[in-house]
Write an enzyme that holds these catalytic residues in place. Sequence first.
Site, short mmCIF file in Angstrom:
data_model
loop_
_atom_site.label_atom_id
_atom_site.label_comp_id
_atom_site.label_asym_id
_atom_site.label_seq_id
_atom_site.Cartn_x
_atom_site.Cartn_y
_atom_site.Cartn_z
N SER A 62 0.82 -1.22 0.00
CA SER A 62 0.00 0.00 0.00
C SER A 62 0.84 1.26 0.00
CB SER A 62 -0.86 0.06 1.27
OG SER A 62 -1.79 -0.96 1.29
N HIS B 195 -3.15 0.60 -4.74
CA HIS B 195 -2.54 -0.56 -5.39
C HIS B 195 -2.76 -0.48 -6.89
CE1 HIS B 195 -1.69 -3.07 -1.78
NE2 HIS B 195 -2.58 -2.25 -1.28
N HIS C 138 -5.54 -9.10 -1.41
CA HIS C 138 -5.60 -9.39 0.02
C HIS C 138 -6.74 -10.34 0.32
CE1 HIS C 138 -3.77 -5.40 -0.41
NE2 HIS C 138 -3.09 -5.68 0.67
N TYR D 197 -8.77 -9.94 2.68
CA TYR D 197 -9.94 -9.14 3.08
C TYR D 197 -10.78 -8.67 1.91
CZ TYR D 197 -6.94 -5.00 2.32
OH TYR D 197 -6.11 -4.05 1.79
N GLU D 198 -10.28 -8.89 0.69
CA GLU D 198 -11.11 -8.59 -0.48
C GLU D 198 -12.12 -9.73 -0.71
OE1 GLU D 198 -8.68 -7.06 -3.89
OE2 GLU D 198 -7.07 -7.11 -2.41
N ALA E 215 2.86 -1.97 4.02
CA ALA E 215 2.66 -0.90 4.99
C ALA E 215 2.21 -1.58 6.28
CB ALA E 215 1.57 0.05 4.50
N MET F 113 -1.87 -6.55 7.11
CA MET F 113 -2.92 -7.46 6.61
C MET F 113 -2.47 -8.20 5.34
SD MET F 113 -6.10 -4.81 6.97
CE MET F 113 -6.22 -3.68 8.35
N SER F 114 -1.18 -8.35 5.18
CA SER F 114 -0.71 -8.97 3.93
C SER F 114 0.52 -9.82 4.21
CB SER F 114 -0.37 -7.88 2.91
OG SER F 114 0.76 -7.15 3.34
N ASN G 247 2.26 4.07 10.52
CA ASN G 247 1.46 4.61 11.63
C ASN G 247 1.79 3.83 12.90
OD1 ASN G 247 -0.20 2.52 9.92
ND2 ASN G 247 -0.90 2.31 12.04
N HIS H 227 -6.90 4.81 6.23
CA HIS H 227 -6.16 4.22 5.11
C HIS H 227 -5.49 5.29 4.25
CE1 HIS H 227 -4.94 1.35 2.07
NE2 HIS H 227 -5.59 2.02 1.14
N1 HPA Z 1 -2.77 -2.36 11.12
C1 HPA Z 1 -2.97 -3.22 10.13
N2 HPA Z 1 -2.57 -3.00 8.89
C2 HPA Z 1 -1.90 -1.87 8.63
C3 HPA Z 1 -1.64 -0.93 9.63
C4 HPA Z 1 -2.12 -1.19 10.95
O1 HPA Z 1 -1.92 -0.39 11.89
N3 HPA Z 1 -0.97 0.09 9.04
C5 HPA Z 1 -0.81 -0.24 7.74
N4 HPA Z 1 -1.37 -1.43 7.48
#
Ligand code: HPA
Length: 254
Positions: free
Chosen positions: A19, A50, A72, A74-75, A102, A194-195, A218, A230
Site C-alpha cells: 500500500s 494498489h 488481500h 480481506y477482499e 505498509a 494485513m498482507s 502509523n 487508510h
Molecule cells: N494495522 C494493520 N494493517 C496496517 C496498519 C495497521 O496499523 N498500518 C498499515 N497497514
Amino acid sequence: MSLSTLTAACPETAIVLGSGLGGVADLLGVEAEVSYSEVPGWGASSVPGHAGRLVLTRVAEHPILIAQGRRHLYEGLTAREITAGIRLMHEWGVRRVLLTNAAGAIAPHFGVGDLMLITDQLNLQGTSPLLGGPHFHDMSQLYDEGWRQSLLRASGEVGMNLHQGVYAGLLGPQYETPAEIRMLRVMGADAVGMSTVAEAIQARALGMKVAGISMLTNWAAGLKPQTLDHGEVVAVGQQSSQALATLLKAALSC
Ligand code: HPA
C-alpha cells in the site's frame, strides 16, 4: 507491451510493493510494464493505493520484476488466490522475492516513516496458501538469513536505520483494537499488517528465497492518541517511498 517482454528478460528477483509503495517502481525506473489484467491468472487488486501492474526494472544491469500492488484476503479471496502471482513468477524463473508492506508500528523504539526488516512472522490470518497440500513445509527459516544480512549491509551503506522485527499478519479488513495490539505485543509482534504472510509461505514452499520489509506508516491502534485512516497510511507510504527505493537500489546492485 506484452508479458513475454518482461519474462524474456529472465528476472530472478522480484519485489512485491504494498500500500502506497507503488511509487518505488517509478523511482527504480520502468523499462517495461504490463497490467495485471493482461496476465492470465494474476487478478487485479480492488484496493486504492494498489496500481496493479507488473514492471520490469534494472538495478546495476540485473533485471528485476516488480509486482506493483497485491491482492488481500480481506477482499474476499482465498489464500491460494492471493498467492497466484507468486506461483506465476516462480514458473517464469523468479527465485527470490522481496515482499514489502505498509504496517502499524508496535515496538516502542520504532518511528512512523521508518523501515523494518522482517525477521520472522506470525500468520494470524487463519488460513494458508498450502491448504490441500503440499503439507508440513519447514518454516523455521522463512526469511532468508543471507539476504537479510545484505539488506542490513546496504542500509548501512546508505546511512539508513533499518529496524528488524517480527511482522504479524492479520485478516483485516478493519484495523485492530487497542486490546488486540496489546495481545500482539505479548505474542512477540513488532509490526502489524494485513498482507505478506501468505505470500511468504507460498514462496518458501516453492523453494524461493524470501525477504520482507515493512514501511511503518502509523502507530498501531491505542499506542498514541489517534484514529487510523487508510488515506494517511497510503500518504506516509508515498512520502517514504524514496527511502525504500534507495535501500533497494543499494541492496540489489550486487
Ligand atoms: N494495522 C494493520 N494493517 C496496517 C496498519 C495497521 O496499523 N498500518 C498499515 N497497514
